[in-house]
Structures are given as structure tokens and as C-alpha cells.
Design a protein around this motif. Structure first.
Motif, mmCIF file in Angstrom:
data_model
loop_
_atom_site.group_PDB
_atom_site.id
_atom_site.type_symbol
_atom_site.label_atom_id
_atom_site.label_comp_id
_atom_site.label_asym_id
_atom_site.label_seq_id
_atom_site.Cartn_x
_atom_site.Cartn_y
_atom_site.Cartn_z
ATOM 1 N N SER A 62 -23.051 -48.128 -8.320
ATOM 2 C CA SER A 62 -22.800 -47.510 -7.301
ATOM 3 C C SER A 62 -22.278 -46.632 -6.842
ATOM 4 C CB SER A 62 -22.630 -48.358 -5.854
ATOM 5 O OG SER A 62 -22.876 -47.668 -4.574
ATOM 6 N N THR B 201 -28.371 -37.990 -1.968
ATOM 7 C CA THR B 201 -28.531 -38.584 -2.289
ATOM 8 C C THR B 201 -30.338 -39.195 -2.290
ATOM 9 O OG1 THR B 201 -27.112 -38.999 -0.211
ATOM 10 C CG2 THR B 201 -28.270 -40.788 -1.147
ATOM 11 N N ARG B 202 -31.042 -38.799 -1.455
ATOM 12 C CA ARG B 202 -32.613 -38.923 -1.814
ATOM 13 C C ARG B 202 -33.271 -39.214 -3.192
ATOM 14 N NH1 ARG B 202 -32.792 -36.845 3.990
ATOM 15 N NH2 ARG B 202 -32.389 -38.332 5.272
ATOM 16 N N THR C 140 -31.430 -41.191 -5.959
ATOM 17 C CA THR C 140 -32.088 -42.641 -5.760
ATOM 18 C C THR C 140 -33.497 -42.764 -7.090
ATOM 19 O OG1 THR C 140 -31.295 -42.844 -3.440
ATOM 20 C CG2 THR C 140 -33.049 -44.947 -4.333
ATOM 21 N N ALA D 35 -32.667 -44.524 -10.730
ATOM 22 C CA ALA D 35 -33.763 -46.223 -10.539
ATOM 23 C C ALA D 35 -33.781 -47.037 -11.672
ATOM 24 C CB ALA D 35 -35.255 -45.646 -9.571
ATOM 25 N N ARG E 221 -27.672 -47.240 -7.915
ATOM 26 C CA ARG E 221 -27.514 -47.347 -6.606
ATOM 27 C C ARG E 221 -26.758 -46.099 -5.541
ATOM 28 N NH1 ARG E 221 -25.730 -50.595 -3.565
ATOM 29 N NH2 ARG E 221 -24.247 -51.738 -4.768
ATOM 30 N N ASN F 221 -26.171 -43.944 -2.420
ATOM 31 C CA ASN F 221 -26.716 -44.212 -0.807
ATOM 32 C C ASN F 221 -25.666 -43.048 0.145
ATOM 33 O OD1 ASN F 221 -27.839 -46.611 -0.087
ATOM 34 N ND2 ASN F 221 -26.590 -47.516 -0.942
ATOM 35 N N ASN G 202 -30.429 -48.872 -0.907
ATOM 36 C CA ASN G 202 -30.661 -47.807 -1.718
ATOM 37 C C ASN G 202 -31.275 -46.676 -1.138
ATOM 38 O OD1 ASN G 202 -30.041 -46.660 -4.072
ATOM 39 N ND2 ASN G 202 -31.600 -47.795 -5.335
ATOM 40 N N GLY G 203 -30.743 -45.488 -1.422
ATOM 41 C CA GLY G 203 -31.428 -44.454 -0.447
ATOM 42 C C GLY G 203 -31.340 -43.834 0.542
#
Length: 258
Positions: free
Chosen positions: A140, A181-182, A185, A189, A194, A196, A246-247
Motif C-alpha cells: 500500500s 495517485t490515480r 493506481t 494494479a 494499492r 491512495n 484504491n485510487g
């Protein structure tokens, strides 16, 4: 699984960059209280060691390592030390920043220095720490941004104070981190990592009384954040309790921007 087990961080190795700073210490404490083995990474090793020792006195499993995320070789040295000492990394809290700018009209040299650490260096340390997590089967990442990465400055907060010239790099960097962050993600993947982001509002730090008055009257919670407010969110995102989150970018501002 019982929710207490889902939130338990025992057996997890967690890196918190900038872990000796204001929010950093709260993050380290919360993750340690949940049972995690926490590594503080900062440029000032002596300061990090002092913070780690204070937490060990409280019975928390906290360690200190040195890193300058603006220097690639320093990032690689941190990576090597983590693997040597712990053999893995489960969670990376990306919290370290440099603040060389002093307002809108500050020099472009200082802006460039900020980008060297807060953009290039941040992507570098994220990639290298994610490589360790990938080798361990996943993990994470928790990026620490700011509500200032989502909104422009409210200059009325500074009325009647000597404050009120926010530097542009802070907004540029934090806004970019939210969308990074996006991006990560999706990119990570297939590696079971993960990613965030948390965007806190103001943290109480003995600011001028007039600023506190201006700011707090706008917050439904009636106050700035305290040192405990971020702990639970960090544990959630680091633990199995947050396995399906997530994301996301989570705004933690007491309702200021509701």
C-alpha cells in the motif's frame, strides 16, 4: 475476519518519509500503535533517531534511516538498507517535502529546487519503494497531499496577520500528487499495490490567534486538526481493512470545503 484483525498492522514493515515532521510524527505514532514496524526516513538522521527513540520508549517498534529524496543515490541507499534490515516493505507513506519558496514572487531557482525534490525526487522514491513492495507480492502506498492541492488559497484566513503570501510550488506539487495517485493506481494494479492519497486541512501548530479565529469559524468541526486526527485514516489505508480502497484522494479538513 474480525475488524480488530483487519486493522492490525503486526508483521507489516512501513516506511514514513518525513516521519520526524509535524504530521509525520502523528502518522508514525498511529501506525506504530497499530502494531506496525515503522521506519522514519528523513534528511536529518540525528533528528529522526531522536524521534524514533522517543517512540521506542513508549513501546513502539520505530526505527530511523537517512534519505535525501532529491538525490537518486540516496534513495537507492535507503532501499538497500530497508532490504538489509527488514527484507521487505509493505507500506510506504510518501510524506517528505522541501519548502524552498517564500511566496509568489520568490525566485525561479527556488521553484526549480522545489520541483527537484517534490516532483522528480518524489517520483524517484515512489518507484524505488514500489519495487520492494512488488518483490514482496504487493503493498500500500499512501501519498500525503493537502487540501491546497484541491483548492486555491483562501486569503481571508490571513487577514490581520503577517501571513498571506502562499508560495505557488505548494499548490503545484500537491495538485500534481493527487493525480499522480490515480495514475499509479492503474500502472501498479497488476503488481497488487494499492495507491491512495490523503489531503489534510490545517494542523494546529500554535498559529497566530487572529489566523485561528479566521480559519476555525469556517470549519464545521470548529477547529484545526489535532495530532490524533490523521492516525485512524493512516491505519485504515495501510491495513487489510482498506483492501478495497484504491485510487482515492481523501479530504480530511473537518468539513471546511463541504
Amino acid at each position: 475476519m474480525n475488524v480488530k484483525d483487519l486493522l492490525n498492522l503486526e508483521g507489516k514493515v512501513i516506511l514514513v518519509s518525513g516521519g520526524a515532521g509535524s504530521y509525520g510524527k502523528s502518522i508514525v505514532e498511529g501506525l506504530g500503535e497499530a502494531g506496525g514496524t515503522v521506519i522514519i526516513a528523513s534528511r536529518n538522521l540525528k533528528n529522526g533517531q531522536a524521534v524514533a527513540e522517543a517512540f521506542r520508549v513508549k513501546g513502539l517498534d520505530v526505527h530511523a534511516m537517512q534519505v535525501d529524496q532529491g538525490i537518486h543515490e540516496s534513495v537507492l541507499a535507503l532501499k538497500k538498507e530497508i532490504l538489509k534490515s527488514f527484507g521487505k516493505l509493505d507500506v510506504f507513506v510518501n510524506n517528505a517535502v522541501a519548502r524552498p519558496m517564500n511566496g509568489y514572487d520568490d525566485s525561479m531557482e527556488n521553484f526549480a529546487e522545489s520541483m527537484r525534490v517534490n516532483a522528480t525526487g518524489m517520483v524517484d522514491i515512489l518507484r524505488e519503494m514500489c519495487k520492494i513492495m512488488e518483490e514482496n507480492g504487493g503493498g500500500s502506498v499512501i501519498n500525503i497531499s493537502s487540501m491546497m492541492g484541491m483548492y486555491g488559497p483562501d486569503l481571508t484566513n490571513y487577514e490581520g496577520t503577517d501571513m498571506g503570501n502562499p508560495p505557488p510550488d505548494y499548490f503545484f506539487h500537491n495538485g500534481g500528487l493527487i493525480n499522480l495517485t490515480r495514475y499509479l493506481t492503474k500502472i501498479l494494479a497488476n503488481k497488487n499495490i494499492r495507491v491512495n492519497c490523503v489531503s489534510p486541512g490545517g494542523l494546529f501548530n500554535n498559529q497566530p490567534e487572529r489566523f485561528l479565529e479566521n480559519y476555525c469559524k469556517k470549519v464545521p468541526a470548529g477547529r484545526l486538526a489535532n495530532n490524533d486526527d490523521i492516525k485512524g485514516l493512516m491505519v485504515l489505508l495501510a491495513s487489510d481493512a482498506g483492501a478495497y480502497i484504491n485510487g482515492e484522494n481523501i479530504l480530511m479538513d473537518g468539513g471546511l470545503n463541504a
